[in-house]
Design a protein around this motif. Structure first.
Motif, PDB file in Angstrom:
ATOM      1  N   LYS A  93       0.562  -1.281  -0.138  1.00  0.00           N
ATOM      2  CA  LYS A  93       0.007   0.316   0.314  1.00  0.00           C
ATOM      3  C   LYS A  93       0.788   1.469  -0.736  1.00  0.00           C
ATOM      4  O   LYS A  93       1.543   1.308   0.703  1.00  0.00           O
ATOM      5  CB  LYS A  93      -0.729   0.131   1.352  1.00  0.00           C
ATOM      6  CG  LYS A  93      -1.850  -0.983   0.796  1.00  0.00           C
ATOM      7  CD  LYS A  93      -3.173  -0.989   2.397  1.00  0.00           C
ATOM      8  CE  LYS A  93      -4.011  -1.943   2.303  1.00  0.00           C
ATOM      9  NZ  LYS A  93      -5.290  -1.678   3.244  1.00  0.00           N
ATOM     10  N   ALA A  94       0.430   2.293  -1.121  1.00  0.00           N
ATOM     11  CA  ALA A  94       1.038   3.419  -0.968  1.00  0.00           C
ATOM     12  C   ALA A  94       0.619   4.650  -0.905  1.00  0.00           C
ATOM     13  O   ALA A  94      -0.455   4.715  -0.900  1.00  0.00           O
ATOM     14  CB  ALA A  94       2.018   3.235  -2.406  1.00  0.00           C
TER      15      ALA A  94
ATOM     16  N   LEU B 238      -4.145  -4.337  -8.511  1.00  0.00           N
ATOM     17  CA  LEU B 238      -3.824  -3.053  -8.501  1.00  0.00           C
ATOM     18  C   LEU B 238      -4.874  -2.058  -8.815  1.00  0.00           C
ATOM     19  O   LEU B 238      -5.381  -2.069  -9.071  1.00  0.00           O
ATOM     20  CB  LEU B 238      -2.653  -2.739  -9.428  1.00  0.00           C
ATOM     21  CG  LEU B 238      -2.285  -1.099  -9.822  1.00  0.00           C
ATOM     22  CD1 LEU B 238      -1.601  -1.026  -8.265  1.00  0.00           C
ATOM     23  CD2 LEU B 238      -1.447  -1.355 -11.226  1.00  0.00           C
ATOM     24  N   VAL B 239      -4.655  -0.917  -7.927  1.00  0.00           N
ATOM     25  CA  VAL B 239      -6.179  -0.156  -7.273  1.00  0.00           C
ATOM     26  C   VAL B 239      -5.343   1.313  -6.893  1.00  0.00           C
ATOM     27  O   VAL B 239      -4.549   1.091  -6.565  1.00  0.00           O
ATOM     28  CB  VAL B 239      -7.414  -0.650  -6.770  1.00  0.00           C
ATOM     29  CG1 VAL B 239      -8.622   0.750  -6.274  1.00  0.00           C
ATOM     30  CG2 VAL B 239      -7.659  -2.214  -6.393  1.00  0.00           C
TER      31      VAL B 239
ATOM     32  N   ILE C 271      -7.872   3.699 -11.144  1.00  0.00           N
ATOM     33  CA  ILE C 271      -7.693   3.219 -12.266  1.00  0.00           C
ATOM     34  C   ILE C 271      -7.241   1.522 -11.463  1.00  0.00           C
ATOM     35  O   ILE C 271      -6.730   1.407 -10.435  1.00  0.00           O
ATOM     36  CB  ILE C 271      -5.757   3.306 -12.812  1.00  0.00           C
ATOM     37  CG1 ILE C 271      -5.423   5.072 -13.339  1.00  0.00           C
ATOM     38  CG2 ILE C 271      -4.785   1.988 -13.679  1.00  0.00           C
ATOM     39  CD1 ILE C 271      -4.549   5.565 -12.954  1.00  0.00           C
ATOM     40  N   ARG C 272      -7.372   0.563 -12.280  1.00  0.00           N
ATOM     41  CA  ARG C 272      -7.559  -0.565 -11.701  1.00  0.00           C
ATOM     42  C   ARG C 272      -6.327  -1.317 -12.645  1.00  0.00           C
ATOM     43  O   ARG C 272      -6.458  -1.363 -14.308  1.00  0.00           O
ATOM     44  CB  ARG C 272      -8.415  -0.929 -11.523  1.00  0.00           C
ATOM     45  CG  ARG C 272      -9.321  -1.038 -10.323  1.00  0.00           C
ATOM     46  CD  ARG C 272     -10.189  -1.522 -10.167  1.00  0.00           C
ATOM     47  NE  ARG C 272     -11.761  -1.109  -9.230  1.00  0.00           N
ATOM     48  CZ  ARG C 272     -11.058  -1.883  -8.284  1.00  0.00           C
ATOM     49  NH1 ARG C 272     -10.223  -3.020  -8.341  1.00  0.00           N
ATOM     50  NH2 ARG C 272     -11.850  -1.266  -7.081  1.00  0.00           N
ATOM     51  N   GLY C 273      -5.333  -2.347 -12.297  1.00  0.00           N
ATOM     52  CA  GLY C 273      -4.971  -3.509 -13.456  1.00  0.00           C
ATOM     53  C   GLY C 273      -3.965  -4.549 -12.973  1.00  0.00           C
ATOM     54  O   GLY C 273      -3.985  -4.944 -11.995  1.00  0.00           O
TER      55      GLY C 273
ATOM     56  N   ALA D  85      -3.948  -2.985 -17.839  1.00  0.00           N
ATOM     57  CA  ALA D  85      -4.795  -1.303 -17.204  1.00  0.00           C
ATOM     58  C   ALA D  85      -6.185  -0.914 -17.569  1.00  0.00           C
ATOM     59  O   ALA D  85      -6.104  -0.571 -18.693  1.00  0.00           O
ATOM     60  CB  ALA D  85      -3.604   0.010 -16.684  1.00  0.00           C
ATOM     61  N   ALA D  86      -7.029  -0.541 -16.855  1.00  0.00           N
ATOM     62  CA  ALA D  86      -8.349  -0.015 -17.119  1.00  0.00           C
ATOM     63  C   ALA D  86      -8.461   1.095 -16.526  1.00  0.00           C
ATOM     64  O   ALA D  86      -8.554   1.383 -15.222  1.00  0.00           O
ATOM     65  CB  ALA D  86      -9.522  -0.853 -17.418  1.00  0.00           C
TER      66      ALA D  86
END
Length: 311
Positions: free
Chosen positions: A130-131, A160-161, A169-171, A186-187
């Protein structure tokens, strides 16, 4: 008996701690070795094992701690010596991306729920990363999380969110360590165009709207190999002039970028058709069609992008 030690070694400037052992008697190998060790490679970098026990059957290391500047990692590890099996847990706080990825994003991340498995010959690490507030090439990500898996054969990034520019962005991604190749998908949804282009347009040019779409890319040891993407732009406005909605698409073979878009309403539109860009020569070519829109607004919005691209 315990023996106090302090020595320099190949990887660390100094090593200190104590060891204790028990065995069958004089002339025999120790059956169990236990103790703790502290190692320093610099004043702000240290590795500490506060409790370990090593026998002919297994190695048990508890209360592991590693410090590098503001970053800190903790964990424990178990090794089945005969079967060479690994198991353990770990976590880390305030990990600096700049220390891990050269020329990568700036920012910090926490590593949660870390697991160690596999064997000595083929270890595997999994964790939730988490960042907060990542910045790369002027693009800011407010928050991000992903499930990461690392083995001797590949690196996997799942779930990935990322929250950025008012949207999401999700990927996912995969990188094969042996083949040095991978894929990224990615979307993006509801990305604010004003935030996306704010670093590249003049201060007197106001751009707003939403970007949606998806992209798939292939990478190798030299970087981007190919990519394709498509989507839609909604409610595009330039200097309070409503341009409209429309599709966009882009593709590259790693050498030339080709893209197109057609955005408009019933009485006006903006079309960029068959636009090609060669990064090696900075040459840009394509067809631009504008109907019933302020040409000065279009030129003002495009000028920062074209300034360093001799056509």
């Amino acid at each position: 008996p315990r023996h106090r030690t302090a020595a320099a070694c190949r990887w660390f400037r100094s090593v200190s701690g104590w060891l204790g052992g028990s065995g069958f008697g004089c002339g025999h190998w120790l059956r169990i070795v236990s103790g703790h060790v502290t190692c320093w490679s610099s004043p702000d970098r240290a590795f500490v094992c506060r409790d370990f026990q090593w026998s002919i059957e297994s190695l048990e290391a508890r209360n592991l701690r590693a410090v590098s500047g503001a970053s800190e990692a903790r964990g424990s590890l178990h090794l089945d010596v005969a079967k060479r099996l690994l198991s353990g847990v770990f976590s880390a706080e305030e990990v600096q991306f700049g220390d891990l990825i050269k020329d990568g994003p700036s920012g910090v991340a926490d590593v949660l729920d870390g697991r160690i498995s596999g064997t000595l010959d083929s270890p595997k690490l999994t964790a939730l990363v988490k960042a907060q507030t990542l910045v790369s090439d002027g693009f800011k990500v407010d928050a991000a999380s992903a499930r990461v898996s690392i083995s001797s054969k590949q690196v996997l990034v799942d779930d990935l969110v990322a929250l950025a520019a008012g949207g999401e962005i999700r990927g996912s991604g995969r990188y094969d360590v042996l083949d040095k190749s991978g894929e990224i998908q990615a979307a993006a949804a509801a990305i604010n165009l004003g935030d996306l282009v704010s670093e590249h347009v003049s201060k007197d040019t106001l751009v707003s709207g939403a970007l949606n779409g998806s992209i798939r890319a292939s990478i190798d040891a030299h970087g981007l190999q190919s990519a394709t993407g498509s989507g839609a732009i909604e409610n595009l406005m330039i200097n309070q002039t409503q341009v409209g909605n429309g599709p966009w698409e882009i593709r590259t073979d790693g050498k030339t970028v080709i893209g197109s878009t057609q955005i408009g309403l019933l009485d006006r539109f903006f079309e960029a058709k068959g636009v090609t860009y060669d990064p090696s020569s900075h040459k840009l070519a394509g067809e631009l069609n504008v109907l019933n829109l302020s040409l000065s607004d279009v030129v003002r919005a495009a000028t920062p992008y074209l300034a360093s691209m001799p056509v």
